[in-house]
Design a protein around this motif. Structure first.
Motif, PDB file in Angstrom:
ATOM      1  N   PHE A 381       0.837  -1.198   0.000  1.00  0.00           N
ATOM      2  CA  PHE A 381       0.000   0.000   0.000  1.00  0.00           C
ATOM      3  C   PHE A 381       0.867   1.241   0.000  1.00  0.00           C
ATOM      4  O   PHE A 381       2.075   1.181   0.230  1.00  0.00           O
ATOM      5  N   PHE A 382       0.223   2.389  -0.251  1.00  0.00           N
ATOM      6  CA  PHE A 382       0.953   3.659  -0.280  1.00  0.00           C
ATOM      7  C   PHE A 382       0.798   4.375   1.060  1.00  0.00           C
ATOM      8  O   PHE A 382       1.640   4.231   1.935  1.00  0.00           O
ATOM      9  N   HIS A 383      -0.280   5.113   1.248  1.00  0.00           N
ATOM     10  CA  HIS A 383      -0.419   5.835   2.518  1.00  0.00           C
ATOM     11  C   HIS A 383      -1.760   5.561   3.181  1.00  0.00           C
ATOM     12  O   HIS A 383      -2.192   6.299   4.052  1.00  0.00           O
ATOM     13  N   GLU A 384      -2.411   4.498   2.755  1.00  0.00           N
ATOM     14  CA  GLU A 384      -3.735   4.201   3.249  1.00  0.00           C
ATOM     15  C   GLU A 384      -3.888   2.689   3.289  1.00  0.00           C
ATOM     16  O   GLU A 384      -3.405   1.994   2.393  1.00  0.00           O
ATOM     17  N   PHE A 385      -4.548   2.165   4.314  1.00  0.00           N
ATOM     18  CA  PHE A 385      -4.658   0.709   4.436  1.00  0.00           C
ATOM     19  C   PHE A 385      -5.897   0.339   5.238  1.00  0.00           C
ATOM     20  O   PHE A 385      -6.430   1.151   6.006  1.00  0.00           O
ATOM     21  N   VAL A 386      -6.363  -0.887   5.028  1.00  0.00           N
ATOM     22  CA  VAL A 386      -7.575  -1.356   5.695  1.00  0.00           C
ATOM     23  C   VAL A 386      -7.209  -2.017   7.016  1.00  0.00           C
ATOM     24  O   VAL A 386      -6.315  -2.853   7.076  1.00  0.00           O
ATOM     25  N   VAL A 387      -7.910  -1.600   8.069  1.00  0.00           N
ATOM     26  CA  VAL A 387      -7.711  -2.185   9.398  1.00  0.00           C
ATOM     27  C   VAL A 387      -8.975  -2.947   9.787  1.00  0.00           C
ATOM     28  O   VAL A 387     -10.077  -2.409   9.666  1.00  0.00           O
ATOM     29  N   HIS A 388      -8.797  -4.196  10.201  1.00  0.00           N
ATOM     30  CA  HIS A 388      -9.927  -4.989  10.691  1.00  0.00           C
ATOM     31  C   HIS A 388      -9.962  -4.818  12.203  1.00  0.00           C
ATOM     32  O   HIS A 388      -9.010  -5.165  12.895  1.00  0.00           O
ATOM     33  N   CYS A 389     -11.064  -4.265  12.708  1.00  0.00           N
ATOM     34  CA  CYS A 389     -11.167  -3.934  14.130  1.00  0.00           C
ATOM     35  C   CYS A 389     -11.942  -5.021  14.877  1.00  0.00           C
ATOM     36  O   CYS A 389     -12.748  -5.727  14.284  1.00  0.00           O
ATOM     37  N   PRO A 390     -11.739  -5.093  16.177  1.00  0.00           N
ATOM     38  CA  PRO A 390     -12.465  -6.102  16.955  1.00  0.00           C
ATOM     39  C   PRO A 390     -13.950  -5.771  17.118  1.00  0.00           C
ATOM     40  O   PRO A 390     -14.752  -6.659  17.399  1.00  0.00           O
ATOM     41  N   ILE A 391     -14.324  -4.509  16.977  1.00  0.00           N
ATOM     42  CA  ILE A 391     -15.731  -4.090  17.087  1.00  0.00           C
ATOM     43  C   ILE A 391     -16.028  -3.157  15.911  1.00  0.00           C
ATOM     44  O   ILE A 391     -15.108  -2.750  15.200  1.00  0.00           O
ATOM     45  N   PRO A 392     -17.301  -2.796  15.679  1.00  0.00           N
ATOM     46  CA  PRO A 392     -17.608  -1.943  14.526  1.00  0.00           C
ATOM     47  C   PRO A 392     -16.761  -0.661  14.473  1.00  0.00           C
ATOM     48  O   PRO A 392     -16.526  -0.008  15.500  1.00  0.00           O
TER      49      PRO A 392
END
Lengths: 449, 129
Positions: A381-392
């Protein structure tokens, strides 16, 4: 001074004409209690008092100048050198509307010409137009351009799901009623899969790089996609982040035919989402099918350098209903901001900004990946990425702001309802190490169910 | 201004000319048409293989003054395009009946051309405009 320029004689004449004797009779049908209602307003304030009141209201906003902010998703916060605003504020630029007698405004034309030159160099393309409204409209105009290149013989548009959801929506809005088949974005497809969808009725394939989720399409993958698309007789459109081009290969070098994108990141403030500017660059062979206007450099009869509108008259004044696009409006002031920004940074400066963005985002991603309950997408990725969180993600954002004063990322559920726990996080050179450390620590605290 | 009229071609009322050569035909616009358009800057030729229908718009010629549609004087499929116009669209101005030709078609209905005007009829048609 009265703002109703009718004289008593005018009024009498009009009343006579409609056949009523007086004003009161004219308003007869309005119930008496509604004719002159009392409007319950507070007492008038002085200018000084109004300013204090408005200032108080504005302080209720959490602005990203004061709070650490990790929002991106198409609009990016970057440092803007003071020279940008200084040049923009010059009255010659700030007050001038589109020059209808363009050649009288040599400075405006030169500014557009220089903007175009820089965008063409940045994207590795031969031609840039004077700009469109924003990244979404540029993308839609690029699609329309490819249909015109095919002279109506191709009606298929393949969109990658990695293209900004709002850009895809605008492509569909712009092309409704044109009897096109706009497909491809119903699933997250690889570039190989997109290439496989190409056939003899495909006008173009549209990708975004880095895509909406921050992922980079590698140069070999993009080049391979371009040659497969060309083998089908179609064109490749890429929406790109201009700041990323400080470190990524220019799309023109990778076989892309039309490079478009959101130019806001170049010297323009976030401004609540607009006005922004859409850049639009392409190969010279398609110039007659391009949209918008193009300023050009020439010499007058005594050999002095001058600037002209090379390709706008054609759309608005000559081709008219036969024009390939009827949008000649460009975002001159925003484009000027982009040009001054690029000029003040220079190629090396832009590279530095891009490197800072890359390093800070990767530093943040590494930190977050170590926090219990969180996962980070592992794609390049460049400067942005997807984070999977434990809650919404919405709840994460609420807690980040309320408890830590941090403006979090973009909750993907806004566009993708089934991705409730995912957020798109962005770091630019504006995010200091301390605020990234603060974010990582805060995420660990707010992630508990 | 006196306009040239090629004696060997036939003309449509919309100022296209057609020169039949066996089962094929070459199509262009007349000297009168190029003069009315003034300096031509772009010719958008139809792609090879496109089926032209007599009387229907088949391409656009763009000048510094206007963009005008060219109507196919006869029906047929495009088998040749004057690619030289890509770089030198002004050939339509300088030599409308020669190097400024537009497309070559394989005639779908060879009899169609006979219903077009001959040079004499076209000359008086233009004189009356």
């Amino acid at each position: 001074m009265s703002f109703i320029p009718n004289t008593d004689t005018d009024r009498t004449a009009m009343l006579e004409e409609v056949g009523v004797g007086s004003m009161a009779e004219l308003f007869h049908d309005v119930p008496v209690e509604h004719r002159f209602p009392r409007i319950d307003l507070p007492a008038p304030l002085s200018e000084q008092e109004v300013l204090r009141e408005l200032d108080g209201l504005s302080r209720k906003n959490a602005d990203c100048g004061a709070a650490p902010c990790f929002l991106g998703a198409g609009a990016y916060r970057h440092f803007i050198p003071s020279v940008v605003d200084f040049v923009l504020s010059r009255s010659e630029f700030a007050t001038a509307y589109t020059p209808y007698q363009p050649e009288i405004s040599q400075g405006t034309l030169q500014a557009i010409f220089e903007y175009q030159s820089m965008i063409a160099r940045l994207t590795g393309m031969e031609v840039s137009n004077a700009s469109h409204y924003d990244g979404a409209t540029s993308t839609a105009e690029a699609v329309i351009m490819t249909l015109n290149v095919a002279q109506g013989a191709r009606r298929g548009v393949i969109l990658s799901a990695g293209v900004h959801p709002q850009y895809r929506a605008v492509v569909r809005t712009y092309t409704q009623g044109m009897k096109l088949s706009v497909v491809g974005d119903d699933a997250d497809r690889s570039v190989e899969e997109l290439a496989g969808m190409c056939n003899s009725s495909t006008a173009c394939v549209v990708v975004q790089n880095p895509d909406f989720f921050g992922r980079i399409i590698s140069p070999p993958a993009l080049t391979a996609l371009a040659s497969k698309v060309h083998a089908c007789g179609a064109l490749l459109v890429a929406a790109v982040n201009p700041v990323s081009l400080g470190v990524l290969a220019p799309p023109g070098d990778l076989g892309v035919d039309v490079a478009v994108g959101e130019g806001q990141a170049l010297g323009n403030t976030l401004s609540f989402g607009g006005p922004y500017l859409g850049f639009f660059a392409f190969r010279r062979e398609h110039v007659r099918k391009s949209s918008g206007r193009i300023a050009g450099e020439t010499v007058d009869r005594t050999g002095r350098r001058g600037f002209v509108f090379t390709l706008s008259t054609r759309e608005q004044h000559i081709r008219r209903e036969k024009a390939t696009s009827n949008i000649c409006t460009n975002q001159s002031l925003n484009a000027l901001a982009a040009a001054v920004y690029l000029a003040s940074l220079g190629p090396r400066g832009l590279q530095k900004v891009a490197e800072l963005c890359w390093h800070k985002a990767h530093y943040a991603a590494q930190g977050i990946a170590r926090v219990r309950g969180y996962n980070v997408d592992t794609s390049e990725f460049f400067h942005e990425f997807v984070v999977h969180c434990p809650i919404p993600a919405d709840e994460i954002n609420r807690r980040l702001f309320q408890r830590h004063g941090i403006i979090g990322g973009y909750p993907l559920s806004s566009e993708f309802p089934d991705r409730k726990n995912e957020m798109l996080l962005c770091c630019t050179e504006m995010n200091g190490r301390e605020e990234i450390d603060l974010l990582v620590k805060a995420l660990s605290e707010v992630g508990n169910a | 201004m006196e306009h040239k009229v090629d004696q060997k071609v036939r003309y449509s009322k919309t100022h296209e000319w057609v020169r039949v050569e066996g089962g094929e035909a070459v199509i262009g616009i007349s000297d009168y048409a190029q003069d009315k358009l003034s300096d031509i800057v772009y010719v958008e030729l139809p792609p090879a293989g496109k089926e032209l229908k007599a009387g229907a718009a088949c391409m656009v010629i763009e000048s510094v003054k206007a963009a005008e549609e060219v109507f196919a004087p006869v029906s047929g499929s495009v088998i040749g395009r004057n690619e030289a116009l890509e770089k030198n669209p002004e050939l339509v101005n300088t030599d409308p009946f020669g190097q400024g030709w537009l497309v070559r078609v394989k005639l779908a209905a060879p009899a169609e051309a006979a219903s077009l005007m001959d040079a004499a009829a076209y000359t008086s048609y233009c004189a009356a405009l």
